[in-house]
Design an enzyme around this catalytic site. Structure first.
Site, PDB file in Angstrom:
ATOM      1  N   LYS A  79     -15.959 -15.592  -2.891  1.00  0.00           N
ATOM      2  CA  LYS A  79     -14.617 -16.179  -2.770  1.00  0.00           C
ATOM      3  C   LYS A  79     -14.499 -16.843  -1.405  1.00  0.00           C
ATOM      4  O   LYS A  79     -15.016 -16.319  -0.418  1.00  0.00           O
ATOM      5  CB  LYS A  79     -13.545 -15.092  -2.919  1.00  0.00           C
ATOM      6  CG  LYS A  79     -12.116 -15.609  -2.741  1.00  0.00           C
ATOM      7  CD  LYS A  79     -11.076 -14.593  -3.162  1.00  0.00           C
ATOM      8  CE  LYS A  79     -10.718 -13.595  -2.107  1.00  0.00           C
ATOM      9  NZ  LYS A  79     -10.214 -14.190  -0.836  1.00  0.00           N
ATOM     10  N   GLU A  92      -2.096 -16.648  -3.585  1.00  0.00           N
ATOM     11  CA  GLU A  92      -1.448 -15.548  -2.853  1.00  0.00           C
ATOM     12  C   GLU A  92      -0.114 -15.987  -2.263  1.00  0.00           C
ATOM     13  O   GLU A  92      -0.029 -17.034  -1.582  1.00  0.00           O
ATOM     14  CB  GLU A  92      -2.383 -15.062  -1.730  1.00  0.00           C
ATOM     15  CG  GLU A  92      -1.768 -13.929  -0.911  1.00  0.00           C
ATOM     16  CD  GLU A  92      -2.773 -13.182  -0.058  1.00  0.00           C
ATOM     17  OE1 GLU A  92      -3.989 -13.448  -0.153  1.00  0.00           O
ATOM     18  OE2 GLU A  92      -2.330 -12.306   0.712  1.00  0.00           O
TER      19      GLU A  92
HETATM   20  O1  KIV Z   1      -9.325  -9.976   1.133  1.00  0.00           O
HETATM   21  C1  KIV Z   1      -8.703  -9.682   0.105  1.00  0.00           C
HETATM   22  O2  KIV Z   1      -8.570  -8.524  -0.275  1.00  0.00           O
HETATM   23  C2  KIV Z   1      -8.112 -10.772  -0.661  1.00  0.00           C
HETATM   24  C3  KIV Z   1      -7.137 -10.416  -1.731  1.00  0.00           C
HETATM   25  C4  KIV Z   1      -5.839 -10.086  -1.132  1.00  0.00           C
HETATM   26  C5  KIV Z   1      -7.029 -11.471  -2.772  1.00  0.00           C
HETATM   27  O3  KIV Z   1      -8.372 -11.905  -0.388  1.00  0.00           O
END
Ligand code: KIV
Length: 270
Positions: A116, A185
């Site tokens: 991600k 988010e």
């Molecule tokens: O770092 C994380 O846990 C996240 C989530 C809040 C989506 O990016």
């Protein structure tokens, strides 16, 4: 994904969306909680850079390193039998496509099945660079915690018309660049619904209302642990009604799948 024992694969995320099945994601950072999250049938486990706050005790995610994420990914991936493991590219690990490839390769070697990254703009090239090299990417827009200095705090994003238009355009752009999934988010519920309606890829909300294709929470938050920070309104304490860690995670999965979480009280207005 109807099969609760087979490992969740990347193509199944789009299939779940097409079939109207809500996706579930929780963070985990170690084997014990990773096992509990996996056993409860959560579709995706995120080794988020939120570990900088809930595990390491920092005020932001900025101090988290590639080595930190690789270590925690290895801990979780060892025990995850069904959930797709997603590892977060920490601050500046995606500053260039080449750096991102090095970090993402380390994460896949540690057992992740996707990485991600936050933002659009210059990150679009990085998304394409990774995807062309067989690394599935989840994008993250809205309140991107690595932008905390520019935002001046952890603030809801997309409230003004121009910011909403930019988010709509960024959401299209990350999908066009090759992202498979999009985390949204802390954006107004109605904006997240518009983004989801136009998005060719599934959206996963956190403080983005019920209309996203799935939901994610930080595990420590949904277990009601005090992180030392103000609790955002999108957090629900599932442990207080569940009675045990396992029951709390099961309740999250059930309530997301049945469309009972999040409620209107967990979302933001325009
Ligand atoms: O770092 C994380 O846990 C996240 C989530 C809040 C989506 O990016």
């Amino acid at each position: 994904m109807n099969d609760t024992r087979r490992p969740v694969t990347v193509p199944e995320l789009a299939k779940a969306r097409a079939e109207g099945r809500k996706l579930t994601m929780l963070t985990a950072y170690d084997a014990g909680f990773g096992r509990a999250v996996d056993a409860a049938g959560v579709d995706m486990i995120l080794i988020g850079d939120s570990l900088g706050m809930v595990v390491q005790g920092g005020d932001s995610t900025l101090a988290v390193t590639v080595e930190d994420i690789a270590y925690h990914t290895r801990c979780v991936a060892r025990v995850a039998q069904r959930a797709l493991v997603i590892a977060d590219l920490p601050f500046q690990a995606d500053a260039t496509p080449e750096r991102a490839l090095d970090a993402a390769t380390a994460f896949l070697r540690a057992g992740a099945g996707m990485v991600k990254l936050e933002g659009a703009g210059h990150k679009l090239d990085t998304i394409t660079y990774l995807v062309e090299r067989e690394i599935p990417v989840c994008a993250h827009l809205g309140l991107t915690p690595q932008s905390v200095l520019r935002f001046g705090g952890f603030k809801v994003q997309g409230r003004e018309a121009s910011a909403a238009d930019r988010l709509l355009a960024d959401a299209r752009a990350v999908a066009d660049a090759g992202a498979t999934l999009l985390v949204l988010e802390a954006v107004p519920t109605t904006l997240a619904a518009r983004i989801t309606a136009q998005s060719p890829i599934p959206t996963i909300g956190i403080g983005a209302g019920k209309d996203c294709d799935g939901q994610v929470l930080v595990l420590h938050d949904m277990l009601g642990l005090d992180s030392g920070h103000r609790r955002p309104r999108f957090v629900k304490d599932f442990l207080s009604e569940g009675g045990s860690v396992e029951a709390a995670i099961h309740a999250f999965v059930e309530q997301v799948r049945e469309g009972r979480f999040p409620g209107p009280e967990h979302g933001y207005g325009e």
